[in-house]
Design an enzyme around this catalytic site. Structure first.
Site, PDB file in Angstrom:
ATOM      1  N   GLU A  97      -3.433   6.084   0.266  1.00 26.94           N
ATOM      2  CA  GLU A  97      -3.577   5.230   1.450  1.00 26.94           C
ATOM      3  C   GLU A  97      -2.636   5.584   2.596  1.00 26.94           C
ATOM      4  OE1 GLU A  97      -3.400   1.139   0.184  1.00 26.94           O
ATOM      5  OE2 GLU A  97      -4.603   1.539  -1.603  1.00 26.94           O
TER       6      GLU A  97
ATOM      7  N   HIS B 172       9.502  -3.921  -6.614  1.00 25.81           N
ATOM      8  CA  HIS B 172      10.190  -4.630  -5.532  1.00 25.81           C
ATOM      9  C   HIS B 172      11.703  -4.445  -5.582  1.00 25.81           C
ATOM     10  CE1 HIS B 172       6.527  -6.493  -4.162  1.00 25.81           C
ATOM     11  NE2 HIS B 172       6.269  -6.906  -5.382  1.00 25.81           N
TER      12      HIS B 172
ATOM     13  N   GLU C 268      -2.721 -17.634  -3.696  1.00 20.87           N
ATOM     14  CA  GLU C 268      -1.991 -18.155  -2.540  1.00 20.87           C
ATOM     15  C   GLU C 268      -2.737 -19.275  -1.822  1.00 20.87           C
ATOM     16  OE1 GLU C 268      -1.027 -14.913   0.007  1.00 20.87           O
ATOM     17  OE2 GLU C 268      -0.321 -13.740  -1.691  1.00 20.87           O
TER      18      GLU C 268
ATOM     19  N   GLU D 202      14.875  -7.896  14.887  1.00 21.23           N
ATOM     20  CA  GLU D 202      16.271  -7.461  14.897  1.00 21.23           C
ATOM     21  C   GLU D 202      16.954  -7.641  13.541  1.00 21.23           C
ATOM     22  OE1 GLU D 202      15.519  -9.105  19.141  1.00 21.23           O
ATOM     23  OE2 GLU D 202      14.805  -9.468  17.083  1.00 21.23           O
ATOM     24  N   LEU D 203      16.667  -8.762  12.862  1.00 20.21           N
ATOM     25  CA  LEU D 203      17.315  -8.989  11.571  1.00 20.21           C
ATOM     26  C   LEU D 203      16.834  -7.981  10.534  1.00 20.21           C
ATOM     27  CD1 LEU D 203      19.282 -10.691   9.932  1.00 20.21           C
ATOM     28  CD2 LEU D 203      17.392 -12.227   9.363  1.00 20.21           C
TER      29      LEU D 203
ATOM     30  N   ILE E 184      -1.341   1.376  -8.448  1.00 26.68           N
ATOM     31  CA  ILE E 184      -2.071   0.282  -7.819  1.00 26.68           C
ATOM     32  C   ILE E 184      -2.790   0.717  -6.545  1.00 26.68           C
ATOM     33  CG2 ILE E 184      -1.853  -2.052  -6.881  1.00 26.68           C
ATOM     34  CD1 ILE E 184      -1.482  -1.701  -9.951  1.00 26.68           C
TER      35      ILE E 184
END
Length: 745
Positions: A471, A681, A592, A20-21, A418
């Site tokens: 893609e 981004h 990561e 929802e957010l 990319i």
């Protein structure tokens, strides 16, 4: 006198069980809903989250977060980047006055770049990196959080505010002037002293995951002194996670804190010798990061041993932000479903363990958990596999370069992207219609071929040198492969927040991995048939597939990574057989999984490099292997990036102002490299001056014969007008740079 609690969780997701957010944020950003509606959606979500913990006796509450907890903290402390100061206060419609500056920092504006974004410790969640300087002064404004907290209290919720701690906030910050963010630690503790006194609650939780990392002794002394002062408020609960709590206990035990939280999952139940029972030990025994069912009997035995030493509360190892909301709506085969526990099931496990510790054991629930653990342990699908592995080495880089230059015939500073291009409404519609069986597989594949036609034509029109097929058939760069590999399953509603409004649905790697059939070859062949230029074969690497999945925890990660690598090796061989001369194996997540403590890093870096090389070493020397990396602070992993031995490495760099270049230069990096010159981004088209400047900076650090020109990351989330305009700038900058250097390959 503060009364102890017995059951809680470290934190809760905020995006909503039905995202929802996400949809409210995107509606607000595109102007289809008002701020009041966004504020109301966020309030409803925090109410629902609090209600989900009605069976526990203490509820974590972080307020209405509209993007990220670190960004929330920066707003509360008055340290949003100064370049957004000219953005006016927001109108009074239920959103904080600073919300427009907040979103500017998160997303950028047409003229101002966003804050840098990187991964939260070793997870797949992203945070906005605070920007500080030696002159930074903190200006406290917690009014929005206090208002939200009072609303929960009116509802009868036993809420405790949750804050990012001073050490963690500063450890993850960057400075614009080269100063040390931790120089602000004493001053920030003074601010937190005022902040926590403003909460009319019995408990306040301060998260310090940085305490499980390597922290200098002199900094730990400052942390101890700071928390000794904060502890005088009473009811101060310092929580740690993502690693052993021993260092935190060594630093904080015995100084008067009400509670200390420790992660008993990541490294198991360690000795915790510094805990003498003076504080409440909040025992994170239920895994908050992975989706496997808890062995309740084993967990209860560990809890009983701890309870013999002092007061304890049962909790999760970290916030449930990292796992999906519930298994309830999932259609998963019964055998594997019994092995799993999502967020609501983990809350139930916490309650079961707390009750059992108090002497009220639910025998049926414990028996069911034991049966599920035994089923997973004895299933043929998880049985150990013994096999001889092929080699992990190719010819020397110099040999490969010579062969590839002859084979590929590319210009200097070759341009490429990319991998992904915009996932348009028509693509998403076709995928949804296939899922609902309103179109046939043949019709869906024809729609994807039409998208590939468009992508190839656009790239040729723009003048890119090495093309991709875009893609369109991939909903996600990991999920796509997981649906084609044995040993994985996909969820229908297993969404978790990646950053802001972006959500991902990680696959579940539950058993042994193998490739039953080629996965990408037909799409590559079709795209290559449309052009005389080289089209890259596009794969996701073994480490990233693990990092962005919920991975089995019953065997070493290295073993699982090698299983994935062997499947990819077969796919690479098939792509080469189909004519691919350039194959990209993306490893955006290689940093990561890097362990948080230095002592644990060498073993990880060894197996992660080994798995990549196992996947790629079967390629002939005249085939160019690319890899791509995101959010990677290269100083820590540069030697391992070199060890991957990829012919070309493309890197996210624009958002961090090419900070990666220093690491490349100091390491003597001699492989091909493409530091991104367009931050994808941020929803803006870069100026020619901006791209020219980034490319010029790259040329000062990288030999032109090594340098590629490309965006930071894939273009899946961007729109076509923005993509075309930005790539036009990129290609033109590359052409002008070629003229300046006067070089050809």
């Amino acid at each position: 006198m503060t009364s102890n609690f017995s059951s809680t969780v470290a934190g809760l997701p905020r995006i909503g069980a039905k995202r929802e957010l996400k949809f409210a944020l995107e509606g607000y950003w595109n102007g289809s809903i008002e701020g009041r509606e966004l504020a109301q959606t966020a309030r409803q979500l925090v109410n629902t989250a609090s209600d989900s913990l009605s069976g526990l006796d203490s509820v974590p509450f972080a307020g209405r977060s509209y993007y990220d907890a670190m960004l929330d903290t920066a707003a509360i402390l008055g340290v949003l980047p100064e370049r957004f100061d000219d953005i006016a206060d927001h109108e009074n419609d239920g959103l904080p006055l600073w919300i427009d500056r907040y979103f500017g920092a998160a997303r950028g504006t047409e003229t101002l770049p966003a804050q840098a974004m990187t991964k939260w410790f070793d997870t797949n969640y992203h945070y906005l990196v605070p920007e500080l300087s030696a002159d930074t002064r903190f200006v406290l404004d917690a009014s929005a959080l206090i208002e939200d907290l009072r609303c929960q209290q009116v509802r009868g919720v036993n809420a405790r505010p949750v804050l990012v701690g001073p050490l963690t906030f500063l450890s993850l910050a960057r400075t614009t002037d080269g100063s040390n963010p931790l120089d602000h630690l004493p001053a920030l503790f003074e601010v937190y002293e005022r902040l926590i006194k403003s909460f009319d609650t019995e408990w306040v939780q301060i998260d310090e995951p940085a305490l499980v990392t390597d922290v200098a002794p002199e900094v730990l002394e400052q942390v101890r002194a700071g928390y000794t002062t904060l502890a005088k408020r009473g009811g101060v609960f310092v929580n740690t996670y993502f690693g052993s709590g021993d260092q935190a206990l060594n630093t904080l035990a015995g100084i008067g804190l009400g509670a200390i939280g420790v992660d008993l999952v990541t490294h198991g139940v360690t000795e915790l010798a510094a805990w003498k029972g003076e504080e409440l030990l909040v025992a994170g025994i239920v895994d908050g990061r992975n989706i496997w069912r808890t062995d309740l009997c084993a967990a209860l035995a560990s809890l009983k041993r701890l309870a013999a030493r002092g007061p304890i509360a049962v909790s999760t190892s970290c916030s449930l932000l990292h796992v999906p909301y519930t298994l309830e709506a999932e259609n998963i085969e019964p055998e594997v479903r019994d092995w799993l526990a999502f967020g609501s099931e983990k809350i139930t496990e916490v309650k079961l363990l707390a009750d059992a510790l108090a002497g009220n054991i639910d025998a049926a629930a414990f028996d069911a958990a034991s049966a599920a653990i035994a089923s997973r342990r004895t299933s043929p699908r998880t049985a150990p596999i013994t096999q001889e592995l092929p080699g992990r080495s190719r010819g020397s880089f110099n040999t490969r370069v010579t062969l590839q230059e002859k084979s590929l015939e590319l210009p200097a500073l070759p341009t490429t992207t990319i991998g992904s291009f915009p996932q348009t409404p028509s693509i998403r519609s076709a995928r949804a219609r296939l899922r609902k069986e309103s179109i046939t597989l043949e019709q869906y594949e024809e729609a994807m071929r039409e998208e590939i036609d468009l992508v190839i034509a656009k790239q040729e029109e723009l003048g890119l040198d090495v093309l991709v097929h875009g893609e369109p058939e991939r909903n996600d760069m990991v999920q796509y492969f997981s649906e084609l590999l044995d040993g994985f399953l996909s969820t229908a509603n297993g969404w978790v927040q990646s950053y802001g409004s972006r959500c991902v649905r990680p696959p579940v790697l539950f058993g042994n991995v193998s490739r039953p059939a080629p996965m990408t070859v037909k799409w590559f062949q079709y795209a290559q048939s449309l052009t005389q230029k080289h089209v890259k074969g596009m794969l996701t690497g073994p480490v990233t597939i693990l990092a962005w999945s919920f991975v089995r925890d019953d065997q070493p990660l290295a073993t699982t990574a090698d299983q994935v690598a062997l499947a990819l090796r077969d796919e690479i061989n098939d792509l080469i057989e189909a004519g691919a001369k350039i194959i990209q194996v993306d490893e955006p997540a290689i940093r990561e999984l890097l362990p948080l403590r230095d002592v644990d890093k060498p073993a990880y870096l060894q197996w992660s490099v080994d798995s990549f090389r196992l996947a790629t070493a079967g390629a002939p020397d005249d085939v160019q292997i690319h890899t791509h990396m995101c959010y990677s602070e290269f100083n820590e992993v540069i030697s391992s990036v070199i060890a991957l031995d990829a012919d070309v490495t493309t890197i996210e760099a624009a958002r961090s102002d090419m900070q990666v270049l220093a690491a490349l230069k100091s390491s003597g990096f001699e492989l091909g490299v493409g530091p991104g010159v367009w931050d994808i981004h941020s929803p803006r088209v870069p100026s020619a001056q901006e791209v020219d400047g980034l490319l010029e900076a790259a040329l000062q650090s990288v030999d032109p014969r090594q340098l590629w020109v490309n965006p930071d990351c894939g273009l899946k989330t961007r729109g076509w007008p923005e993509v075309e305009a930005s790539l036009k700038v990129l290609v033109e900058s590359a052409k002008q740079a070629r003229e300046k250097i006067g070089a050809t390959i």
